[in-house]
Write a protein that holds these residues in place. Structure first.
Motif, PDB file in Angstrom:
ATOM      1  N   LEU A 150       0.823  -1.226   0.000  1.00 41.23           N
ATOM      2  CA  LEU A 150       0.000   0.000   0.000  1.00 41.23           C
ATOM      3  C   LEU A 150       0.850   1.266   0.000  1.00 41.23           C
ATOM      4  O   LEU A 150       0.707   2.105  -0.891  1.00 41.23           O
ATOM      5  N   PRO A 151       1.766   1.460   0.981  1.00 40.84           N
ATOM      6  CA  PRO A 151       2.593   2.679   0.907  1.00 40.84           C
ATOM      7  C   PRO A 151       3.568   2.651  -0.273  1.00 40.84           C
ATOM      8  O   PRO A 151       3.891   3.701  -0.832  1.00 40.84           O
ATOM      9  N   ASN A 153       2.993   1.356  -3.283  1.00 40.06           N
ATOM     10  CA  ASN A 153       2.208   1.783  -4.449  1.00 40.06           C
ATOM     11  C   ASN A 153       1.892   3.272  -4.391  1.00 40.06           C
ATOM     12  O   ASN A 153       1.924   3.959  -5.408  1.00 40.06           O
ATOM     13  N   PHE A 154       1.591   3.772  -3.208  1.00 38.13           N
ATOM     14  CA  PHE A 154       1.314   5.198  -3.035  1.00 38.13           C
ATOM     15  C   PHE A 154       2.534   6.028  -3.438  1.00 38.13           C
ATOM     16  O   PHE A 154       2.418   7.039  -4.114  1.00 38.13           O
ATOM     17  N   SER A 167       6.262   5.265   2.459  1.00 37.36           N
ATOM     18  CA  SER A 167       5.637   5.659   3.733  1.00 37.36           C
ATOM     19  C   SER A 167       5.835   7.144   4.007  1.00 37.36           C
ATOM     20  O   SER A 167       4.907   7.823   4.472  1.00 37.36           O
ATOM     21  N   LEU A 170       3.497   9.042   1.815  1.00 36.81           N
ATOM     22  CA  LEU A 170       2.146   8.927   2.367  1.00 36.81           C
ATOM     23  C   LEU A 170       1.960   9.889   3.542  1.00 36.81           C
ATOM     24  O   LEU A 170       0.960  10.609   3.617  1.00 36.81           O
ATOM     25  N   VAL A 174      -0.657  12.972   3.961  1.00 40.18           N
ATOM     26  CA  VAL A 174      -1.568  13.013   5.118  1.00 40.18           C
ATOM     27  C   VAL A 174      -1.484  14.369   5.801  1.00 40.18           C
ATOM     28  O   VAL A 174      -2.511  14.935   6.202  1.00 40.18           O
ATOM     29  N   ALA A 181      -4.994  11.520   0.985  1.00 34.83           N
ATOM     30  CA  ALA A 181      -4.186  10.336   1.300  1.00 34.83           C
ATOM     31  C   ALA A 181      -5.058   9.090   1.350  1.00 34.83           C
ATOM     32  O   ALA A 181      -4.670   8.042   0.844  1.00 34.83           O
ATOM     33  N   ALA A 182      -6.230   9.216   1.946  1.00 36.63           N
ATOM     34  CA  ALA A 182      -7.143   8.059   2.025  1.00 36.63           C
ATOM     35  C   ALA A 182      -7.578   7.614   0.626  1.00 36.63           C
ATOM     36  O   ALA A 182      -7.585   6.426   0.316  1.00 36.63           O
ATOM     37  N   GLY A 184      -5.934   8.131  -2.132  1.00 35.07           N
ATOM     38  CA  GLY A 184      -4.744   7.567  -2.768  1.00 35.07           C
ATOM     39  C   GLY A 184      -4.477   6.135  -2.312  1.00 35.07           C
ATOM     40  O   GLY A 184      -4.087   5.296  -3.115  1.00 35.07           O
ATOM     41  N   LEU A 185      -4.680   5.871  -1.031  1.00 38.61           N
ATOM     42  CA  LEU A 185      -4.487   4.518  -0.524  1.00 38.61           C
ATOM     43  C   LEU A 185      -5.500   3.546  -1.132  1.00 38.61           C
ATOM     44  O   LEU A 185      -5.154   2.413  -1.476  1.00 38.61           O
ATOM     45  N   SER A 188      -4.330   2.699  -4.452  1.00 38.94           N
ATOM     46  CA  SER A 188      -3.111   1.904  -4.543  1.00 38.94           C
ATOM     47  C   SER A 188      -3.403   0.460  -4.224  1.00 38.94           C
ATOM     48  O   SER A 188      -2.669  -0.430  -4.521  1.00 38.94           O
TER      49      SER A 188
END
Length: 188
Positions: A150-151, A153-154, A167, A170, A174, A181-182, A184-185, A188
């Motif tokens: 997840l991070p 891919n972000f 991270s 991310l 945030v 950010a949410a 985007g997550l 991802s």
């Protein structure tokens, strides 16, 4: 996208962790595009909000990623291409926004970077050496890998592909926009 100085600093730190060369060239890209905007006396609020710098940092990260490490010809190309994104955003971007009623966002980055990389691959030359592609292996997917992705891919929005860099990116988003950010997550 991220108009917060702390967020920008975290993104530059993340790109430097990804690769010191990518971090340095990203900084060169953001400086080149921002200085070009100032020299052209473009809207100060847009400059301050990073409208022009965002395309420049992406050009720097992309060309440094696709180019070979520490080749100063790439640094010159990044300086020129990043400055061109500012000119393109000011000219073509205004036309795009008025014609399609849609902001051009990263269109200058995409067009200029793809055009440059296309020319580098088509024109026989020895100045711009391309980096070699990383090898890929097929391994069974585990839950921990899925969560770590997840991070990662972000972070790939900025061409960063490791857990720490992703991270940090991310966290940078945030700080600026938790909802962004949410979203985007989820993407991802």
């Amino acid at each position: 996208f991220v108009n917060n100085p702390l967020s920008g600093l975290l993104i530059l730190l993340a790109l430097s962790i990804q690769s010191p060369w990518v971090g340095l060239m990203s900084l060169l890209g953001v400086l080149s595009s921002t200085i070009t905007a100032i020299a052209l006396k473009l809207d100060r609020n847009n400059v301050r909000n990073g409208i022009y710098g965002y395309n420049g940092i992406l050009v720097g990260a992309a060309l440094a990623t696709f180019g070979s490490e520490v080749n100063f010809a790439w640094a010159i190309a990044i300086t020129i291409c990043s400055a061109l994104t500012t000119v393109m955003l000011r000219t073509f971007g205004v036309w795009w926004a008025s014609t399609f009623n849609s902001p051009p966002l990263t269109l200058p980055f995409n067009l200029i970077t793809l055009l440059f990389l296309g020319l580098v691959t088509l024109i026989p030359q020895s100045i711009f050496e391309l980096a070699t592609a990383a090898s890929s292996t097929n391994v069974p997917l585990e839950t921990s890998q899925l969560l770590a992705s997840l991070p990662i891919n972000f972070g790939q929005v900025f061409l960063a592909d490791n857990l720490i860099a992703g991270s940090l990116i991310l966290v940078a988003v945030v700080i600026c926009t938790p909802l962004g950010a949410a979203v985007g997550l989820v993407g991802s």
